[in-house]
Design a protein around this motif. Sequence first.
Motif, PDB file in Angstrom:
ATOM      1  N   GLN A  66      11.580  59.114  40.071  1.00 40.74           N
ATOM      2  CA  GLN A  66      10.043  58.148  41.130  1.00 40.74           C
ATOM      3  C   GLN A  66       9.697  57.503  39.732  1.00 40.74           C
ATOM      4  N   VAL A  67       9.965  56.298  40.370  1.00 39.76           N
ATOM      5  CA  VAL A  67       9.081  55.123  39.182  1.00 39.76           C
ATOM      6  C   VAL A  67       7.971  54.806  39.802  1.00 39.76           C
ATOM      7  N   ASN A  68       6.914  54.911  38.556  1.00 44.88           N
ATOM      8  CA  ASN A  68       5.046  54.489  39.658  1.00 44.88           C
ATOM      9  C   ASN A  68       5.508  53.451  38.899  1.00 44.88           C
ATOM     10  N   ILE A  69       5.027  51.859  39.000  1.00 43.64           N
ATOM     11  CA  ILE A  69       4.411  50.537  38.988  1.00 43.64           C
ATOM     12  C   ILE A  69       3.113  50.239  39.060  1.00 43.64           C
ATOM     13  N   SER A  70       2.830  49.608  38.121  1.00 41.19           N
ATOM     14  CA  SER A  70       1.518  48.727  38.621  1.00 41.19           C
ATOM     15  C   SER A  70       1.863  47.280  37.859  1.00 41.19           C
ATOM     16  N   PHE A  71       0.016  46.722  37.409  1.00 44.49           N
ATOM     17  CA  PHE A  71       0.435  45.576  36.649  1.00 44.49           C
ATOM     18  C   PHE A  71      -1.001  44.989  36.883  1.00 44.49           C
ATOM     19  N   THR A  72      -1.372  44.161  36.427  1.00 47.13           N
ATOM     20  CA  THR A  72      -2.495  43.356  35.047  1.00 47.13           C
ATOM     21  C   THR A  72      -2.008  41.740  35.630  1.00 47.13           C
ATOM     22  N   MET A  73      -2.788  40.885  36.635  1.00 40.76           N
ATOM     23  CA  MET A  73      -2.578  39.412  36.836  1.00 40.76           C
ATOM     24  C   MET A  73      -3.730  38.962  35.669  1.00 40.76           C
ATOM     25  N   SER A  74      -3.295  38.664  34.350  1.00 40.06           N
ATOM     26  CA  SER A  74      -4.106  37.998  33.180  1.00 40.06           C
ATOM     27  C   SER A  74      -4.106  36.331  32.959  1.00 40.06           C
ATOM     28  N   ALA A  75      -3.640  35.114  34.230  1.00 42.04           N
ATOM     29  CA  ALA A  75      -3.828  34.007  34.454  1.00 42.04           C
ATOM     30  C   ALA A  75      -2.979  33.525  35.382  1.00 42.04           C
ATOM     31  N   ILE A  76      -3.800  33.217  36.048  1.00 45.07           N
ATOM     32  CA  ILE A  76      -3.088  31.915  37.247  1.00 45.07           C
ATOM     33  C   ILE A  76      -2.649  30.456  36.952  1.00 45.07           C
ATOM     34  N   VAL A  77      -1.686  30.211  36.486  1.00 48.36           N
ATOM     35  CA  VAL A  77      -1.765  28.735  35.328  1.00 48.36           C
ATOM     36  C   VAL A  77      -1.422  27.821  36.526  1.00 48.36           C
ATOM     37  N   GLU A  78      -0.650  27.796  38.393  1.00 50.46           N
ATOM     38  CA  GLU A  78      -0.232  26.931  38.552  1.00 50.46           C
ATOM     39  C   GLU A  78      -0.330  26.835  40.242  1.00 50.46           C
ATOM     40  N   VAL A  79      -0.804  25.864  41.350  1.00 45.26           N
ATOM     41  CA  VAL A  79      -0.017  26.769  42.214  1.00 45.26           C
ATOM     42  C   VAL A  79       0.300  25.358  42.787  1.00 45.26           C
ATOM     43  N   ASP A  80       1.980  25.102  42.723  1.00 51.94           N
ATOM     44  CA  ASP A  80       2.332  23.703  43.324  1.00 51.94           C
ATOM     45  C   ASP A  80       2.750  23.529  44.619  1.00 51.94           C
ATOM     46  N   ASN A 190      18.473  56.866  45.557  1.00 48.50           N
ATOM     47  CA  ASN A 190      19.011  57.106  43.528  1.00 48.50           C
ATOM     48  C   ASN A 190      17.442  56.591  43.056  1.00 48.50           C
ATOM     49  N   VAL A 191      16.407  56.075  43.792  1.00 49.00           N
ATOM     50  CA  VAL A 191      14.706  54.956  43.400  1.00 49.00           C
ATOM     51  C   VAL A 191      14.415  55.434  44.326  1.00 49.00           C
ATOM     52  N   VAL A 192      13.241  56.416  43.847  1.00 48.21           N
ATOM     53  CA  VAL A 192      11.827  56.007  45.231  1.00 48.21           C
ATOM     54  C   VAL A 192      10.179  55.623  44.122  1.00 48.21           C
ATOM     55  N   LEU A 193      10.347  54.066  44.406  1.00 47.89           N
ATOM     56  CA  LEU A 193       8.613  53.731  43.765  1.00 47.89           C
ATOM     57  C   LEU A 193       7.344  54.174  44.022  1.00 47.89           C
ATOM     58  N   GLY A 194       6.427  54.048  43.602  1.00 45.27           N
ATOM     59  CA  GLY A 194       5.298  54.442  43.637  1.00 45.27           C
ATOM     60  C   GLY A 194       3.948  53.796  43.107  1.00 45.27           C
ATOM     61  N   MET A 195       3.142  54.034  43.019  1.00 40.03           N
ATOM     62  CA  MET A 195       1.867  53.355  42.731  1.00 40.03           C
ATOM     63  C   MET A 195       1.925  54.229  41.269  1.00 40.03           C
ATOM     64  N   GLU A 196       0.765  53.288  40.606  1.00 40.89           N
ATOM     65  CA  GLU A 196       0.618  54.316  39.012  1.00 40.89           C
ATOM     66  C   GLU A 196      -0.481  54.351  38.637  1.00 40.89           C
ATOM     67  N   LYS A 197      -1.446  53.080  39.761  1.00 43.21           N
ATOM     68  CA  LYS A 197      -3.240  53.019  40.135  1.00 43.21           C
ATOM     69  C   LYS A 197      -2.902  52.616  41.460  1.00 43.21           C
ATOM     70  N   LYS A 198      -4.474  52.985  41.390  1.00 44.25           N
ATOM     71  CA  LYS A 198      -4.974  52.722  42.617  1.00 44.25           C
ATOM     72  C   LYS A 198      -4.990  50.924  42.752  1.00 44.25           C
ATOM     73  N   VAL A 199      -4.898  50.626  43.739  1.00 48.49           N
ATOM     74  CA  VAL A 199      -4.461  48.953  44.296  1.00 48.49           C
ATOM     75  C   VAL A 199      -5.973  48.705  43.572  1.00 48.49           C
ATOM     76  N   GLN A 200      -7.452  49.253  44.619  1.00 49.13           N
ATOM     77  CA  GLN A 200      -8.283  48.747  44.213  1.00 49.13           C
ATOM     78  C   GLN A 200      -9.071  48.994  42.388  1.00 49.13           C
ATOM     79  N   GLU A 201      -7.988  49.519  41.797  1.00 48.65           N
ATOM     80  CA  GLU A 201      -8.185  49.308  40.342  1.00 48.65           C
ATOM     81  C   GLU A 201      -7.414  48.376  39.936  1.00 48.65           C
ATOM     82  N   ILE A 202      -5.918  48.300  40.187  1.00 47.81           N
ATOM     83  CA  ILE A 202      -5.855  46.369  39.558  1.00 47.81           C
ATOM     84  C   ILE A 202      -6.559  45.481  40.079  1.00 47.81           C
TER      85      ILE A 202
END
Length: 456
Positions: A66-80, A190-202
């Motif tokens: 079980q692999v839990n993932i989350s992320f924090t977006m710290s910047a939106i640099v450019e949209v081409d 072999n690998v199952v993905l899950g959420m480490e945090k709620k998407v609202q918190e992310i």
Amino acid sequence: SRIRLPARQGGLLLPLLLSLLSVGRGDTFTINCSGFDQYGVDPAAFQAVFDRKAFRPVINYSIPTQVNISFTMSAIVEVDAQLQLMTSFLWLNVIWYNPFIRWNPEECGGIRKISIAAEYLWLPDIFIEEFMDVDQTATGLMAYVNSEGLIKYDKPMKVVSICNLDIFYFPFDEQNCTLTFSSFIYTVENVVLGMEKKVQEISNTSQNLIRSKGEWVLLGIHQRMMKMTVGTNQYDQIIFYVAIKRRPRLYVINLLVPSGFLVAIDALSFYLPAESENRAPFKMTLLLGYNVFLLMMNDLLPATGTPLISVYFALCLSLMVVSLLETIFITYLLHLATTQPPPMPQWLHSLLLYWASPRKCYPSVSQKGNKGLGPTPNHLPGVKEPVELVGKVAGPREAELIGSPESRVQEEQEAQRQPLVDLWVQFSHMMDTLLFRLYLLFMATSVVTVIILWNT
């Protein structure tokens, strides 16, 4: 295909593991605390774990990790918009369980969490499917491991991801880009993905910590779980939908406001007298200035697609061209009326009288011309009035010419022609007013339609 070790080689690894790991109860392993002291941790205590970093850390290979993932977006640099790419900075958080890293904190000096170099551990091969650049993550990162075998691995990433952009509503557009996290090698067995945090918190954390104050604003993040089938294999996926919105202030100030001013000035130029020789050159100057404005602002517009703002600019340009054509038409009518006015049809004459003064009854006059037809304006272009000679003392030669039969015939023709000139001049002014109102109606309808489309 998966490479399997022969049973003999697998049996040789077991004594090595047991030499450094003492077997606990059931299916758990406990690290010997002899390597823990007040000066740190002896690497030899984890050597068995480091030696098997190439293998997925499980006791029973039939059980997926079980692999839990989350992320924090710290910047939106450019949209081409031309390349359909979004560049952003992420702090990726990956958490999984390693059953071979366990110790008793009470027996190990109260140590409950340590940091280990990530290069010595098995790392899940989590990647972003929309990634369109080489991963430039810094090397030498650390991972935190607690006494229960829970590993937390954080890494910063510069993500250049492909994004299907819809620029029709530019500069009031909102985009929805996707970030799909999946395993490159391991299937769902072999690998199952899950959420480490709620998407609202992310989403809330990213909105609070985002450092970029540029063109784009983060609206929110949503998430969906799914499985991707490739042949006979299935892979776990977590899709994050990143909703962003463009800040339109720059484009409103530099594009929409100047364009609106030029169109408004063009509309106000209708109040210049139709007989004036300055209306047509003024409109031509405005038209030339608007074309120069479009050329200068071309770099601010998206290079691909047809946004609604381009339709708006084309509409404004068309309105200015129609305005110039209307001025040319009215100028031609006035010139025709003051030089060689043609006979006016009876229906047009009646319509003109009704339009000009519906409450007044003018006598019906034939096209041969009578003196009582219509009001006579004080000043008509191209017409020399006989009253210009009033107050002047006529010389002997002039008196002779005035009293001649030819001059009297010319005056009678001019007197008969004058009412017809007045009618055509009045018709020209009526057409100028009518076309101006149609111009305003079409301009208002078009602008309101564009605004409604932008708001939807």
